[in-house]
Design an enzyme around this catalytic site. Sequence first.
Site, short mmCIF file in Angstrom:
data_model
loop_
_atom_site.label_atom_id
_atom_site.label_comp_id
_atom_site.label_asym_id
_atom_site.label_seq_id
_atom_site.Cartn_x
_atom_site.Cartn_y
_atom_site.Cartn_z
N ASP A 175 0.20 -2.28 2.52
CA ASP A 175 0.41 -1.20 1.57
C ASP A 175 1.11 -0.02 2.25
OD1 ASP A 175 -0.27 0.18 -1.03
OD2 ASP A 175 -1.38 1.47 0.34
N GLU A 234 5.31 -3.50 2.07
CA GLU A 234 5.77 -2.61 1.01
C GLU A 234 6.55 -1.52 1.75
OE1 GLU A 234 3.87 -0.36 -2.84
OE2 GLU A 234 2.86 -0.09 -0.93
#
Length: 670
Positions: free
Chosen positions: A334, A371
């Site tokens: 993330d 990401e």
Amino acid sequence: MTNYGNPWPLGASLVDGGVNFSVFSPHASKIELLLFKDIHDLNPKVIILDPKQNKSYYYWHIHVPGLEKNQLYAYRAYGPYIPEKGFLFDSTKVLVDPYAKAIVGEYDRGLAHRRGEDNLHSCLKSAVISDEFNWESDYMPIQNLAKSVVYEMHVAGFTRNPNSGVPENIRGTYTGLLEKIPYLKELGVTAVELLPVYAYDPQDAPNDLTNYWGYSPINFFAIHAGYSSKSTPQEIVDEFKYMINALHRANIEVILDVVYNHTTENNAHNDGPTLCMRGFANDSYYMLDSSGEFRNYTGTGNVINANHSVVRRMIRDSLRYWVQEMRVDGFRFDLASVLSRNESGEPLLNPPILWSIDSDPILANTKIIAEPWDAAGLNQVRDFAGDRWIIWNDAFRDTIRKFVKGDKGEVGNLAKSMLGSPNEIKSRHTEFEPNRSLHFVTCHDGFTMLDLVSYNEKHNWANGEQNRDGSSNNHSWNCGVEGETNDVEIQKLREKQIRNMFSLLMLSHGTPMLLMGDELKRSQQGNNNVYCQDSPLSWMDWNLLERNHEMFDFVSHLIKYTLKHRTFSHPTYFEGVPNEEIPFTKFHGIKQNEPDWSYHSRSLAYEIIAPMYEEHFYIIMNMYHEDLEFQLPAGDWEHVFDTENGFNKFMLKNSIICPARTVICLSSKT
């Protein structure tokens, strides 16, 4: 009776008839180890660590004989409180071990905020865990990336709904997920990507709501106890391992969505809760400015100092633990661009932590997915550091959404997206494989596929933030009516638009990822940010399987068709000129060799010729609002499917009428 213990390994380790405890805290003046009889114990045994005997450099350690697995423990750390230097010691707070393998109990987040108030009566506790486990076999799927289809899902939300058919005692648990392995196999996916399963803080949400997604970790080693059907810490850990083992036997990989960019000890001005890292070494674990304030590149008020030597090692230790002991197959990081920043927040060309992960031999067979952006504007889709990272391709997402919606000026972007974005993703890495571009149209963060074609605007009022949260840039189109409708024609159009997006996703050259429930037309009623909605709004609705079985069948057939044909999983980029060893492509318009690249164009034909596989495909993509007739290359063509009528085979030649807003796939022998 105790002895001095050893500084390594960190955490709590069963060894020599007891447990060795070790924790990092360079500026503490005193450390107390608290040993609890059970989860309700308010009078723990307190062992004071002597800095002359139980401290080696920055590490406090002790060996306590006679302790066994499931032993509950915690710490108190004494030291200076000098916020401008980043020292935030508060000995009234009970701290969990940053290396704890299990965390149990409940705590009062508000009390953990308030400095000087003792929270022994309402605190989390660490637990001693044994790594012994009968795996039954050493089988690991290790799926070829080019043959992977990822299914992003929430462990609890997948089976928590009473209509899941899962027994009540295991709904929303690791064991409950196993009940749905046949469903995953029928759908055809090869990997599940689980939203965070590291121990996280459900209280980290506004307006008395619940943090549902789990992007609020407490530490990076403990499994989230809230998804377990078991009671003791050891059973909780073992239940997760049983889940991994069962998925592996079904030949399904397990990828974890991990958060190494911040923790739940967040908030601005150093007033977040003290329950783990900030209580031991706030100035080491977190990225601070010159005044001792948290830097904020995550939108949460605190940032992990990932390239600090100790923190970098902790992240690697965590990843190795999940691979070696929990046997997971990969990780999705993330806001991974945060990990590329130095201690001052500046982006590094060669970030040590990213290259350490990239080159770690223990992680060599894992899939590592980035990401590649953060909340402060750093976007590294083109130049994320490392040689083998898989990149979340948001450009693909936006292009497919806009093209299917009917936006002008997207045909050129569509062509690049179908080829795996070679101009963007490949720019820095000349040997970069197209399957390292992870393609998705929807994910947990945003609209579901049905909502993408049902709402022009987000509807997040249930979150209690006056609809300010969540992205307003969704590239969505409601097909004529906002929200649910009984209009049959609009319903048909929405279904076709969903099939269009699924088709472009699976036919493109990259690794596809599906969002849980999109194959059943799951809706969140226009809410594109359900991070705080632990309710049927965000859960899988299993009644949809019968109601929308035609969509499920279409998606399942599409997945299996593309996995069956080697062209769609070819490991290198396609060529633009004829080639006997590598598939090559041609683009066309309604006429052969005349693609319309103009701004107003909304259609394109895409031909893939693969002599080495004896495969030849012709894909027509017409998002114009009228039917168009497309010329076909010479030869006999088999109609595979179209998004208006589904899969149905028949032969044709010369030309074909492509209905408005339709994708067609044809095949022919080379």
